[in-house]
Design an enzyme around this catalytic site. Structure first.
Site, mmCIF file in Angstrom:
data_model
loop_
_atom_site.group_PDB
_atom_site.id
_atom_site.type_symbol
_atom_site.label_atom_id
_atom_site.label_comp_id
_atom_site.label_asym_id
_atom_site.label_seq_id
_atom_site.Cartn_x
_atom_site.Cartn_y
_atom_site.Cartn_z
ATOM 1 C CG HIS A 227 1.040 -7.963 -7.268
ATOM 2 N ND1 HIS A 227 1.536 -9.185 -7.275
ATOM 3 C CD2 HIS A 227 0.923 -7.406 -6.377
ATOM 4 C CE1 HIS A 227 1.790 -9.521 -5.915
ATOM 5 N NE2 HIS A 227 1.374 -8.313 -5.311
ATOM 6 C CD GLU B 1 -7.814 -10.652 -5.774
ATOM 7 O OE1 GLU B 1 -7.221 -10.714 -4.962
ATOM 8 O OE2 GLU B 1 -7.826 -11.014 -7.117
ATOM 9 C CB THR C 8 7.555 -8.876 -4.716
ATOM 10 O OG1 THR C 8 7.092 -8.016 -3.699
ATOM 11 C CG2 THR C 8 8.313 -9.913 -3.959
ATOM 12 C CG HIS D 9 7.264 -2.790 -3.523
ATOM 13 N ND1 HIS D 9 6.412 -1.980 -2.741
ATOM 14 C CD2 HIS D 9 7.268 -3.980 -3.411
ATOM 15 C CE1 HIS D 9 6.078 -2.769 -2.083
ATOM 16 N NE2 HIS D 9 6.254 -4.133 -2.407
ATOM 17 C CB THR E 21 0.595 -3.757 -3.297
ATOM 18 O OG1 THR E 21 0.703 -5.354 -3.448
ATOM 19 C CG2 THR E 21 -0.513 -3.569 -2.207
ATOM 20 C CD1 TRP F 150 -0.884 -11.790 2.667
ATOM 21 C CD2 TRP F 150 0.569 -12.161 1.112
ATOM 22 N NE1 TRP F 150 0.019 -11.218 2.987
ATOM 23 C CE2 TRP F 150 1.027 -11.315 2.258
ATOM 24 C CE3 TRP F 150 1.507 -12.593 0.310
ATOM 25 C CZ2 TRP F 150 2.297 -10.906 2.291
ATOM 26 C CZ3 TRP F 150 2.891 -11.916 0.239
ATOM 27 C CH2 TRP F 150 3.368 -11.132 1.401
#
Length: 612
Positions: free
Chosen positions: A493, A596, A569, A567, A495, A602
């Site tokens: 994903h 969310e 990950t 970016h 962010t 996390w």
């Protein structure tokens, strides 16, 4: 008995220092009437670059962006078409240039009338009534008798102008048939060398220009004296009267210079002395810059525009100088050009449309052009202000929404924020013209409880991401290069924000990526592999993501890092040589935004996928 006339002069006089006395050189300095012939003015314009730029630049800038007509549907096209047919823009620039150079010029409005001494009745001009426009300079158009009737609107101005033809014939032309452009104001019409006209703009600046040109020429001549060889010869002055000695000395040093040019060795007698003297140019550029600065001030044109050079000094952009200069050009357009072109414009409108619509007008296009970001910021500010006026969040509107809508339409049409808005409004109608069904309006509004909840939502932490939809393709690329483990495909994903500070989610708005919410990062562009702590990440560039992140920050979200860098990950377990890993350069397809609350733990749910 002769009359004795005494003159009293109020000035500072000091007999000790001789200030203000006849021994004070400055006390007897006076300003003489500047007289330049047309030949001198034209020679300066043709032969030197500074006078040409001083004349041309303001004339060009005043016509460069031209003007924006405000008229009804189809009228603007006809007026602009007539402007092109008559070359109004080119004629005005030519007249402005001639007026600045020679002190005056005029545009003759050719309508086919025979009696040019009579006033031009613009009300009688019909479609195509203006046949041509002709520019006459002061040299060809002499001013007639000056009107000295205090009750006349033409007081102090020529009652007619006389056109001198090449064959010696003269034609008198009424001022209403001319768009008259003046040069520099003289200040006192009784002192006018050319009655009815102004001065050339070069009259007051030519001394400064000559000083700058002379300084540059002297510096150029010093280049040839930059290195001088000095040779001391024994008994030179005592022997110079001997013709045979002069012949031999010339042959001697001609041979020495030839030898020096061939092998770099200068051959001299043991008793001769050789010395080289070099001129220093260290301060000359500063001196020349000072003279050019004086020229810039005399011409009232910023050095960045006149000389085409970048502004000097730390943090100096020259923006303030250009803004002041553009403001001056704008003032010249409004105060000088608009009145001078009044009758020409009235004739132009009637020649284009056949009649005169009183609502037709124009504005001069600004010379200072805003960047896209400045335009977007202004648009957003207007939109936010409109929302505040319209009320909401329990606040009543400050004015009727229909009136606000009409005002916004006019504002956006005037500044060009929304191209095509005027045509769209004409097609679909204004808000005030819409007749809405009350049941449809009620159905379109959210339920009261939902509306209240949306506007009074309690602030909470916010984590916004976009999932990578082509994650399997990207993972296969990196595993082919030796990464043993990566994050699972459904965990890749980007962010957008990670705000530990609670915010109202409803204020975050929505992204503008289309109906399906997808965002495609095109292939190519800057891509890099980096380590963020334990994470191996793929860096890429996206103005859409960066803009969205900054927009959320403006709404109150926090960010734990100095700056935002989009970016993905890839892995937390790779500890190999990152320089050997090639970044993914294909498309990155991102899904819709997911909102969310922030989860501080996390990292506990992270797993690596070892499958290929």
């Amino acid at each position: 008995m002769a009359n004795i006339i005494a003159f009293a002069r109020d000035s500072l006089t000091n007999l000790v220092s001789r200030l203000g006395t006849e021994r004070d050189k400055a006390s007897h300095s006076v300003y003489a009437t500047p007289i330049l012939s047309d030949e001198q003015i034209v020679n300066a314009y043709r032969g030197a670059w500074l006078p040409r730029k001083i004349v041309d630049i303001p004339a060009l800038d005043s016509c460069r962006n031209w003007r924006n007509w405000q008229a009804g549907d189809g009228q603007i096209e006809k007026i602009e078409s007539e402007e092109k047919r008559l070359n109004v823009r080119g004629k005005v620039m030519q007249a402005r240039t001639q007026a600045r150079l020679l002190g005056g010029a005029a545009i003759f409005i050719g309508t086919g009338d025979n009696n040019l001494r009579e006033p031009l009745e613009v009300e009688n001009i019909t479609a195509g009534g203006v046949r041509y426009l002709t520019v006459f300079s002061r040299k060809h158009l002499s001013a007639g008798e000056i009107d000295r009737d205090p009750a006349s609107e033409m007081y102090g101005k020529p009652s007619f102008y006389r056109l001198n033809s090449r064959d010696g014939a003269t034609v008198d032309v009424h001022p209403s048939r001319l768009a008259i452009f003046q040069g520099n104001a003289i200040g006192d019409d009784d002192l006018a060398f050319h009655q009815g006209w102004g001065d050339s703009v070069l009259t007051s600046v030519l001394d400064a220009v000559k000083n700058a040109d002379s300084t540059a020429a002297n510096i150029a001549s010093l280049v040839f004296e930059a290195k001088v060889d000095v040779i001391r010869v024994p008994n030179f002055m005592a022997s110079i009267g001997n013709e045979e000695y002069k012949r031999k000395i010339l042959e001697r040093y001609t041979l020495a210079n030839t030898a020096k040019g061939i092998n770099g060795t200068l051959m001299l007698d043991k008793e001769e002395e050789y010395e080289t003297k070099s001129a220093s140019f260290a301060t000359l550029p500063d001196i020349l810059d000072r003279f050019l600065t004086i020229v810039s001030g005399a011409a009232d044109i910023p050095a960045t525009r006149l000389l085409g050079q970048s502004p000097a000094g730390l943090n100096s952009t020259g923006e303030a100088d250009l803004r002041n200069y553009y403001d001056r050009i704008s003032a010249m357009q409004e105060i000088e050009m608009t009145p001078a072109m009044y009758r020409l414009d009235e004739a132009l409108i009637r020649s284009a449309l056949g009649s005169r619509d009183p609502s037709i007008h124009y504005t001069w296009a600004p010379l200072w052009q805003m960047t896209d970001k400045e335009r977007a910021d202004i648009f957003k500010t207007k939109a936010d202000g409109a929302r505040a006026i319209a009320g909401g969040n329990g606040q009543p509107p400050l004015m009727p929404v229909e009136a606000l809508s009409d005002a916004l339409v006019n504002a956006f049409v005037e500044d060009g924020s929304l191209p095509g808005l005027e045509a769209a409004i004409e097609e679909y109608g204004k808000l005030s013209d819409q007749e809405e069904d009350e049941d449809e309006v009620a159905a379109a509004l959210p339920a009261p409880s939902r509306w209240q909840a949306a506007n009074d939502a309690a602030p909470r932490t916010l984590y916004v991401r976009r999932d990578v939809l082509n994650a399997k393709e990207i993972i296969a690329h990196f595993k082919a290069q030796g990464l043993e483990t990566t994050l699972p495909a459904d965990d890749l994903h980007v962010t957008i924000t990670f705000s530990r500070i609670p915010v109202d989610w409803m204020k975050m708005g929505e992204d503008w990526t289309g109906k399906d919410g997808r965002l495609v990062i095109s292939a190519g562009g800057p891509r890099m592999m980096e380590r963020f702590g334990e994470a191996t990440v793929l860096l890429f560039s996206s103005s859409a993501l960066s803009w969205r992140h900054e927009d959320m920050k403006r709404q109150g979200t926090s960010w734990d890092h100095p700056e935002y860098q989009p970016h993905v990950t890839i892995s937390y377990g790779f500890d190999g040589d990152l320089s050997k890993v090639r970044p993914w350069t294909g498309e990155i397809v991102l899904g819709p935004e997911v909102f969310e609350e922030v989860k501080e733990n996390w990292k506990e749910g992270i797993t690596e996928d070892a499958e290929r």
